[in-house]
Design a protein around this motif. Structure first.
Motif, PDB file in Angstrom:
ATOM      1  N   GLU A  67      33.470  36.294  49.279  1.00 30.14           N
ATOM      2  CA  GLU A  67      33.376  34.915  48.800  1.00 30.14           C
ATOM      3  C   GLU A  67      33.218  34.852  47.285  1.00 30.14           C
ATOM      4  OE1 GLU A  67      30.508  33.045  47.648  1.00 30.14           O
ATOM      5  OE2 GLU A  67      31.669  31.202  47.578  1.00 30.14           O
ATOM      6  N   THR A  68      32.676  35.924  46.703  1.00 29.95           N
ATOM      7  CA  THR A  68      32.506  35.934  45.245  1.00 29.95           C
ATOM      8  C   THR A  68      33.819  36.235  44.524  1.00 29.95           C
ATOM      9  OG1 THR A  68      31.944  38.298  45.124  1.00 29.95           O
ATOM     10  CG2 THR A  68      30.130  36.752  45.540  1.00 29.95           C
ATOM     11  N   LEU A  69      34.841  36.689  45.273  1.00 28.22           N
ATOM     12  CA  LEU A  69      36.131  36.973  44.670  1.00 28.22           C
ATOM     13  C   LEU A  69      36.943  35.690  44.545  1.00 28.22           C
ATOM     14  CD1 LEU A  69      37.168  40.134  46.742  1.00 28.22           C
ATOM     15  CD2 LEU A  69      35.894  40.072  44.594  1.00 28.22           C
ATOM     16  N   GLY A  70      37.806  35.636  43.553  1.00 29.46           N
ATOM     17  CA  GLY A  70      38.721  34.524  43.423  1.00 29.46           C
ATOM     18  C   GLY A  70      39.799  34.614  44.483  1.00 29.46           C
ATOM     19  N   PRO A  71      40.582  33.533  44.699  1.00 26.31           N
ATOM     20  CA  PRO A  71      41.632  33.552  45.735  1.00 26.31           C
ATOM     21  C   PRO A  71      42.623  34.698  45.578  1.00 26.31           C
ATOM     22  CG  PRO A  71      41.271  31.320  44.924  1.00 26.31           C
ATOM     23  CD  PRO A  71      40.475  32.229  44.035  1.00 26.31           C
ATOM     24  N   THR A  72      43.046  34.965  44.335  1.00 22.74           N
ATOM     25  CA  THR A  72      44.018  36.049  44.121  1.00 22.74           C
ATOM     26  C   THR A  72      43.384  37.399  44.400  1.00 22.74           C
ATOM     27  OG1 THR A  72      45.202  34.758  42.448  1.00 22.74           O
ATOM     28  CG2 THR A  72      45.567  37.137  42.455  1.00 22.74           C
ATOM     29  N   GLU A  73      42.152  37.602  43.930  1.00 25.58           N
ATOM     30  CA  GLU A  73      41.453  38.871  44.197  1.00 25.58           C
ATOM     31  C   GLU A  73      41.308  39.104  45.689  1.00 25.58           C
ATOM     32  OE1 GLU A  73      38.223  40.002  40.919  1.00 25.58           O
ATOM     33  OE2 GLU A  73      37.952  37.975  41.689  1.00 25.58           O
ATOM     34  N   ARG A 102      47.051  46.294  40.487  1.00 23.38           N
ATOM     35  CA  ARG A 102      46.244  47.507  40.622  1.00 23.38           C
ATOM     36  C   ARG A 102      44.835  47.280  40.066  1.00 23.38           C
ATOM     37  NH1 ARG A 102      48.899  52.295  41.814  1.00 23.38           N
ATOM     38  NH2 ARG A 102      51.177  52.130  41.921  1.00 23.38           N
ATOM     39  N   GLN A 103      44.740  46.618  38.932  1.00 22.81           N
ATOM     40  CA  GLN A 103      43.431  46.338  38.336  1.00 22.81           C
ATOM     41  C   GLN A 103      42.624  45.393  39.220  1.00 22.81           C
ATOM     42  OE1 GLN A 103      44.235  44.872  34.381  1.00 22.81           O
ATOM     43  NE2 GLN A 103      44.072  46.920  33.498  1.00 22.81           N
ATOM     44  N   ILE A 104      43.286  44.359  39.736  1.00 24.01           N
ATOM     45  CA  ILE A 104      42.603  43.396  40.614  1.00 24.01           C
ATOM     46  C   ILE A 104      42.085  44.096  41.861  1.00 24.01           C
ATOM     47  CG2 ILE A 104      42.950  41.379  42.089  1.00 24.01           C
ATOM     48  CD1 ILE A 104      44.998  40.390  40.000  1.00 24.01           C
ATOM     49  N   ALA A 105      42.930  44.935  42.456  1.00 20.75           N
ATOM     50  CA  ALA A 105      42.533  45.668  43.672  1.00 20.75           C
ATOM     51  C   ALA A 105      41.353  46.587  43.396  1.00 20.75           C
ATOM     52  CB  ALA A 105      43.717  46.460  44.214  1.00 20.75           C
ATOM     53  N   ARG A 106      41.377  47.255  42.231  1.00 16.54           N
ATOM     54  CA  ARG A 106      40.306  48.177  41.873  1.00 16.54           C
ATOM     55  C   ARG A 106      38.981  47.432  41.705  1.00 16.54           C
ATOM     56  NH1 ARG A 106      43.109  51.028  38.773  1.00 16.54           N
ATOM     57  NH2 ARG A 106      42.829  49.817  36.856  1.00 16.54           N
ATOM     58  N   ARG A 107      39.021  46.276  41.038  1.00 17.46           N
ATOM     59  CA  ARG A 107      37.798  45.490  40.834  1.00 17.46           C
ATOM     60  C   ARG A 107      37.252  44.972  42.163  1.00 17.46           C
ATOM     61  NH1 ARG A 107      40.660  43.034  36.459  1.00 17.46           N
ATOM     62  NH2 ARG A 107      40.985  41.187  37.784  1.00 17.46           N
ATOM     63  N   ALA A 108      38.146  44.442  42.989  1.00 15.10           N
ATOM     64  CA  ALA A 108      37.712  43.902  44.279  1.00 15.10           C
ATOM     65  C   ALA A 108      37.126  44.999  45.157  1.00 15.10           C
ATOM     66  CB  ALA A 108      38.891  43.224  44.975  1.00 15.10           C
ATOM     67  N   ARG A 109      37.782  46.152  45.188  1.00 14.24           N
ATOM     68  CA  ARG A 109      37.294  47.269  45.993  1.00 14.24           C
ATOM     69  C   ARG A 109      35.922  47.735  45.514  1.00 14.24           C
ATOM     70  NH1 ARG A 109      40.951  50.651  44.846  1.00 14.24           N
ATOM     71  NH2 ARG A 109      42.480  49.837  46.321  1.00 14.24           N
ATOM     72  N   ARG A 111      33.555  45.996  44.219  1.00 15.37           N
ATOM     73  CA  ARG A 111      32.495  45.086  44.679  1.00 15.37           C
ATOM     74  C   ARG A 111      32.117  45.370  46.129  1.00 15.37           C
ATOM     75  NH1 ARG A 111      33.248  38.949  42.373  1.00 15.37           N
ATOM     76  NH2 ARG A 111      33.966  39.457  40.272  1.00 15.37           N
ATOM     77  N   VAL A 112      33.130  45.581  46.959  1.00 12.05           N
ATOM     78  CA  VAL A 112      32.854  45.849  48.370  1.00 12.05           C
ATOM     79  C   VAL A 112      32.194  47.216  48.533  1.00 12.05           C
ATOM     80  CG1 VAL A 112      33.877  46.116  50.654  1.00 12.05           C
ATOM     81  CG2 VAL A 112      34.740  44.365  49.102  1.00 12.05           C
ATOM     82  N   VAL A 113      32.655  48.202  47.784  1.00 19.92           N
ATOM     83  CA  VAL A 113      32.068  49.546  47.847  1.00 19.92           C
ATOM     84  C   VAL A 113      30.613  49.507  47.408  1.00 19.92           C
ATOM     85  CG1 VAL A 113      32.116  51.845  46.819  1.00 19.92           C
ATOM     86  CG2 VAL A 113      34.230  50.809  47.607  1.00 19.92           C
ATOM     87  N   ALA A 114      30.303  48.662  46.422  1.00 19.34           N
ATOM     88  CA  ALA A 114      28.910  48.537  45.965  1.00 19.34           C
ATOM     89  C   ALA A 114      28.017  48.080  47.105  1.00 19.34           C
ATOM     90  CB  ALA A 114      28.832  47.560  44.803  1.00 19.34           C
ATOM     91  N   HIS A 115      28.540  47.184  47.946  1.00 19.93           N
ATOM     92  CA  HIS A 115      27.781  46.757  49.128  1.00 19.93           C
ATOM     93  C   HIS A 115      27.628  47.918  50.096  1.00 19.93           C
ATOM     94  CE1 HIS A 115      27.096  45.295  53.162  1.00 19.93           C
ATOM     95  NE2 HIS A 115      28.302  45.716  53.500  1.00 19.93           N
TER      96      HIS A 115
END
Length: 243
Positions: A67-73, A102-109, A111-115
């Motif tokens: 939910e903290t990610l933007g629609p595109t992320e 690739r950058q968007i995917a890396r950032r989104a991943r 955040r989830v990995v941090a959880h």
């Protein structure tokens, strides 16, 4: 005999997967939402809890991260992580360059990995903690609650401005215990499986009032998510099949 067209046949075959993906991508917080926002709880089969990867992917914790990610992320993350689509196809779908995707995917991943780096708690450990929690609440025993709640525990209540709920998280073991011991004796707590994990459902008579899910670290409950918004409780009427 009427033959089902290939498109419909493919949809029926993958209905559960498509529902899971759509659930992860859509239904996000409206800008004008009143108070804390929590994902809509889904009643799931007990065996989902034993599939650690699936249960974690639809857990309250992960959905709140998404939910903290933007629609595109969010779209990039799901298309890459769930469907394993090539970056080129994702770039065409979202109107971005491959490098940007690739950058968007890396950032989104990240955040989830941090959880997930905090560790995934087994269904058995969650059930044990919830059983102790349920007993403490039902007996109105604040001392027993202090034994199962972490010192910095947070209670997040989602009423959506429709029913009574705290407009900010209630933090601290004593404050949270005070709220929980105030639950009327006329209410009943019943175990259930929600979003792939053991949970508790608070009933008044034959009506669901609140769905309670917890986060556990080192054997103690560190967060309680309480969904009270009636508009979000329809997913508890029947079991949702996930895959």
């Amino acid at each position: 005999m009427h033959r089902i067209d290939p498109a419909t046949e493919a949809f029926v075959a993958h209905r559960n997967l498509l529902f899971t993906v759509a659930y992860e991508m859509l239904g996000r917080r409206p800008e004008s939402y009143v108070g804390p926002w929590l994902p809509e709880p889904l009643l799931t089969a007990p065996d989902v809890a034993e599939d650690v990867e699936l249960a974690d992917s639809v857990s309250m914790a992960v959905l709140r991260v998404l939910e903290t990610l933007g629609p595109t992320e969010r779209a990039v993350f799901v298309l890459r992580e769930v469907f394993d689509l090539p970056y080129g196809e994702i770039a065409d779908a979202v109107g971005k360059t491959q490098a940007a995707v690739r950058q968007i995917a890396r950032r989104a991943r990240a955040r989830v990995v941090a959880h997930r780096s905090r560790g995934v708690v087994s269904a058995a450990e969650t059930r044990e903690a919830l059983a102790a929690f349920q007993h403490a609440v039902e007996t109105g025993n604040p001392e027993a609650l202090l034994d199962i709640l972490a010192p910095g525990v947070a209670l997040v209540t989602d009423g959506g401005g429709v029913v009574q709920a705290a407009l900010a998280p209630v933090v601290g073991v004593e404050r949270v215990a005070q709220v929980l011991t105030g639950i009327p004796a006329t209410a009943s707590l019943r175990p259930a499986h929600v979003n792939g994990s053991p949970a508790l459902v608070l009933w008044y008579g034959d009506a669901i009032d609140t769905v309670l899910s917890v986060r556990i670290d080192d054997g103690l409950i560190t967060e309680i998510c309480a969904v009270r918004n009636p508009a979000k409780l329809s997913g508890m009427e029947r079991e949702t099949r996930l895959r």
